[in-house]
Design a protein around this motif. Structure first.
Motif, PDB file in Angstrom:
ATOM      1  N   LEU A  23     -70.999 -50.467 -19.097  1.00  0.00           N
ATOM      2  CA  LEU A  23     -72.186 -50.654 -18.257  1.00  0.00           C
ATOM      3  C   LEU A  23     -71.869 -50.651 -16.766  1.00  0.00           C
ATOM      4  CD1 LEU A  23     -73.817 -53.520 -20.363  1.00  0.00           C
ATOM      5  CD2 LEU A  23     -74.247 -51.071 -20.526  1.00  0.00           C
ATOM      6  N   ASN A  24     -70.580 -50.473 -16.442  1.00  0.00           N
ATOM      7  CA  ASN A  24     -70.152 -50.435 -15.033  1.00  0.00           C
ATOM      8  C   ASN A  24     -70.493 -51.726 -14.284  1.00  0.00           C
ATOM      9  OD1 ASN A  24     -69.056 -47.800 -15.116  1.00  0.00           O
ATOM     10  ND2 ASN A  24     -71.123 -46.928 -14.936  1.00  0.00           N
ATOM     11  N   PHE A  25     -70.445 -52.864 -14.984  1.00  0.00           N
ATOM     12  CA  PHE A  25     -70.603 -54.157 -14.326  1.00  0.00           C
ATOM     13  C   PHE A  25     -69.303 -54.516 -13.622  1.00  0.00           C
ATOM     14  CE2 PHE A  25     -74.010 -56.166 -17.340  1.00  0.00           C
ATOM     15  CZ  PHE A  25     -74.925 -55.239 -16.884  1.00  0.00           C
ATOM     16  N   SER A  26     -69.416 -55.406 -12.635  1.00  0.00           N
ATOM     17  CA  SER A  26     -68.193 -55.993 -12.084  1.00  0.00           C
ATOM     18  C   SER A  26     -67.573 -56.865 -13.163  1.00  0.00           C
ATOM     19  CB  SER A  26     -68.522 -56.834 -10.847  1.00  0.00           C
ATOM     20  OG  SER A  26     -69.231 -58.010 -11.227  1.00  0.00           O
ATOM     21  N   ILE A  27     -66.296 -57.169 -13.043  1.00  0.00           N
ATOM     22  CA  ILE A  27     -65.605 -57.908 -14.095  1.00  0.00           C
ATOM     23  C   ILE A  27     -66.187 -59.308 -14.273  1.00  0.00           C
ATOM     24  CG2 ILE A  27     -63.786 -58.815 -12.596  1.00  0.00           C
ATOM     25  CD1 ILE A  27     -63.413 -57.622 -16.258  1.00  0.00           C
ATOM     26  N   THR A  28     -66.610 -59.938 -13.157  1.00  0.00           N
ATOM     27  CA  THR A  28     -67.183 -61.283 -13.280  1.00  0.00           C
ATOM     28  C   THR A  28     -68.550 -61.244 -13.957  1.00  0.00           C
ATOM     29  OG1 THR A  28     -67.993 -61.069 -11.004  1.00  0.00           O
ATOM     30  CG2 THR A  28     -65.939 -62.290 -11.328  1.00  0.00           C
ATOM     31  N   LEU A  60     -64.304 -62.643 -23.988  1.00  0.00           N
ATOM     32  CA  LEU A  60     -63.408 -61.736 -23.255  1.00  0.00           C
ATOM     33  C   LEU A  60     -63.590 -60.295 -23.728  1.00  0.00           C
ATOM     34  CD1 LEU A  60     -61.074 -61.323 -21.246  1.00  0.00           C
ATOM     35  CD2 LEU A  60     -59.491 -61.791 -23.131  1.00  0.00           C
ATOM     36  N   ILE A  61     -63.597 -60.087 -25.039  1.00  0.00           N
ATOM     37  CA  ILE A  61     -63.724 -58.727 -25.580  1.00  0.00           C
ATOM     38  C   ILE A  61     -65.084 -58.127 -25.216  1.00  0.00           C
ATOM     39  CG2 ILE A  61     -63.903 -57.386 -27.724  1.00  0.00           C
ATOM     40  CD1 ILE A  61     -61.846 -59.326 -28.940  1.00  0.00           C
ATOM     41  N   ALA A  62     -66.161 -58.920 -25.420  1.00  0.00           N
ATOM     42  CA  ALA A  62     -67.508 -58.431 -25.086  1.00  0.00           C
ATOM     43  C   ALA A  62     -67.623 -58.159 -23.586  1.00  0.00           C
ATOM     44  CB  ALA A  62     -68.557 -59.451 -25.522  1.00  0.00           C
ATOM     45  N   GLY A  63     -67.008 -59.016 -22.766  1.00  0.00           N
ATOM     46  CA  GLY A  63     -67.056 -58.829 -21.317  1.00  0.00           C
ATOM     47  C   GLY A  63     -66.338 -57.573 -20.871  1.00  0.00           C
ATOM     48  N   LEU A  64     -65.144 -57.333 -21.408  1.00  0.00           N
ATOM     49  CA  LEU A  64     -64.399 -56.124 -21.039  1.00  0.00           C
ATOM     50  C   LEU A  64     -65.136 -54.872 -21.496  1.00  0.00           C
ATOM     51  CD1 LEU A  64     -60.739 -57.268 -21.850  1.00  0.00           C
ATOM     52  CD2 LEU A  64     -61.832 -57.084 -19.604  1.00  0.00           C
ATOM     53  N   ALA A  65     -65.760 -54.950 -22.678  1.00  0.00           N
ATOM     54  CA  ALA A  65     -66.546 -53.814 -23.169  1.00  0.00           C
ATOM     55  C   ALA A  65     -67.739 -53.543 -22.252  1.00  0.00           C
ATOM     56  CB  ALA A  65     -67.022 -54.083 -24.595  1.00  0.00           C
ATOM     57  N   ALA A  66     -68.399 -54.628 -21.780  1.00  0.00           N
ATOM     58  CA  ALA A  66     -69.543 -54.476 -20.883  1.00  0.00           C
ATOM     59  C   ALA A  66     -69.123 -53.872 -19.548  1.00  0.00           C
ATOM     60  CB  ALA A  66     -70.211 -55.831 -20.665  1.00  0.00           C
ATOM     61  N   ALA A  67     -67.963 -54.297 -19.060  1.00  0.00           N
ATOM     62  CA  ALA A  67     -67.462 -53.747 -17.797  1.00  0.00           C
ATOM     63  C   ALA A  67     -67.199 -52.258 -17.933  1.00  0.00           C
ATOM     64  CB  ALA A  67     -66.189 -54.477 -17.376  1.00  0.00           C
ATOM     65  N   TRP A  68     -66.687 -51.837 -19.079  1.00  0.00           N
ATOM     66  CA  TRP A  68     -66.345 -50.432 -19.310  1.00  0.00           C
ATOM     67  C   TRP A  68     -67.596 -49.582 -19.560  1.00  0.00           C
ATOM     68  CZ3 TRP A  68     -65.423 -47.982 -24.493  1.00  0.00           C
ATOM     69  CH2 TRP A  68     -64.967 -46.660 -24.356  1.00  0.00           C
TER      70      TRP A  68
END
Length: 255
Positions: A80-85, A70-78
């Motif tokens: 790298l501008n990825f979608s949340i999924t 979850l933490i790594a995913g939210l960081a990636a979204a912020w």
């Protein structure tokens, strides 16, 4: 890192000695390698030693891996501008530890025995958890109708079936290997290796986590008092090291 670097050096973007662009083959090599590595880790630890710290090890593997994803995913979204999924998929991919590295490292350091056992148990259990999380996120991205309830049910079903199959196969293997004590050590090695294959195949065929089944079966076998335990541990330790080399070399070629 060394074998990953060697694979990259001799691969298509390096010296171009070996060209690998077969993702199915790479996945097969990685799967077999992880089976061998997880089985060796469970065999060396054994259920008898792990039982006092089983609850914290499993809790750390399940909750810790999910929170890390979850933490790594939210960081990636912020960042790298990825979608949340897509970001959560990346988080799930990054969430597990390298079991073989953890097992090897902890055997060479002076730490409190209980802490070592918790970390070894967590390293064995977190790979199946991370694999299940990755599959869930791939399904979420690929199928718009895939809900949280579907994901939770898939995860619980994978873990439950994998654990039950692992206990069953491990219990049978433990009895069989114990009765094989008078036989030559080589037959015991073959029987032990077959246990890993049977656990993975049996769990996978009925929708369970094959990796979890392999690790649990290994814990069951590792807790037995076998006549050829020394030869068994040495054989699987060497096999796991070769498997890790092959896996990272293959990933280097694929890069």
């Amino acid at each position: 890192l060394l074998f990953l670097g060697v694979g990259m050096a001799v691969g298509s973007d390096g010296l171009n000695w070996i060209y690998l662009n077969d993702y199915k083959l790479a996945r097969l090599i990685g799967t077999v390698a992880l089976i061998v590595i997880l089985y060796e880790g469970g065999l060396q630890t054994g259920l008898r030693k792990l039982r006092p710290v089983l609850v914290p090890a499993i809790s750390l593997a399940v909750v810790g891996t999910a929170v890390t994803a979850l933490i790594a995913g939210l960081a990636a979204a912020w960042l790298l501008n990825f979608s949340i999924t897509e970001a959560l998929l990346l988080g799930a991919i990054l969430s597990p530890t390298d079991g073989a590295a953890v097992f090897a490292l902890l055997r060479g350091v002076s730490m409190h025995r209980r802490l070592v056992l918790v970390l070894e148990g967590e390293a064995g259990f977190n790979d199946p958890v991370a694999v299940a999380l990755v599959i869930v996120m791939v399904a979420v991205i690929g199928h718009g109708h895939y809900t949280v309830l579907h994901g939770v049910w898939f995860f619980v079903h994978e873990m439950a079936v994998g654990a039950v199959v692992g206990i069953g196969i491990g219990w049978l293997a433990r009895i069989g290997l114990t009765r094989m004590s008078p036989a030559p050590a080589g037959l015991t090695l073959v029987g032990s290796f077959a246990t890993a294959a049977l656990a993975y195949g049996a769990a996978g065929s009925i929708g369970g986590s094959g990796f979890l089944a392999v690790y649990v079966a290994a814990l069951m076998v590792g807790g037995a008092r076998l006549r050829h335990a020394g030869e068994l541990n040495a054989f699987h330790e060497g096999l796991a090291q070769v498997a890790e080399m092959a896996m990272f070399f293959t990933l280097g070629l694929l890069v």
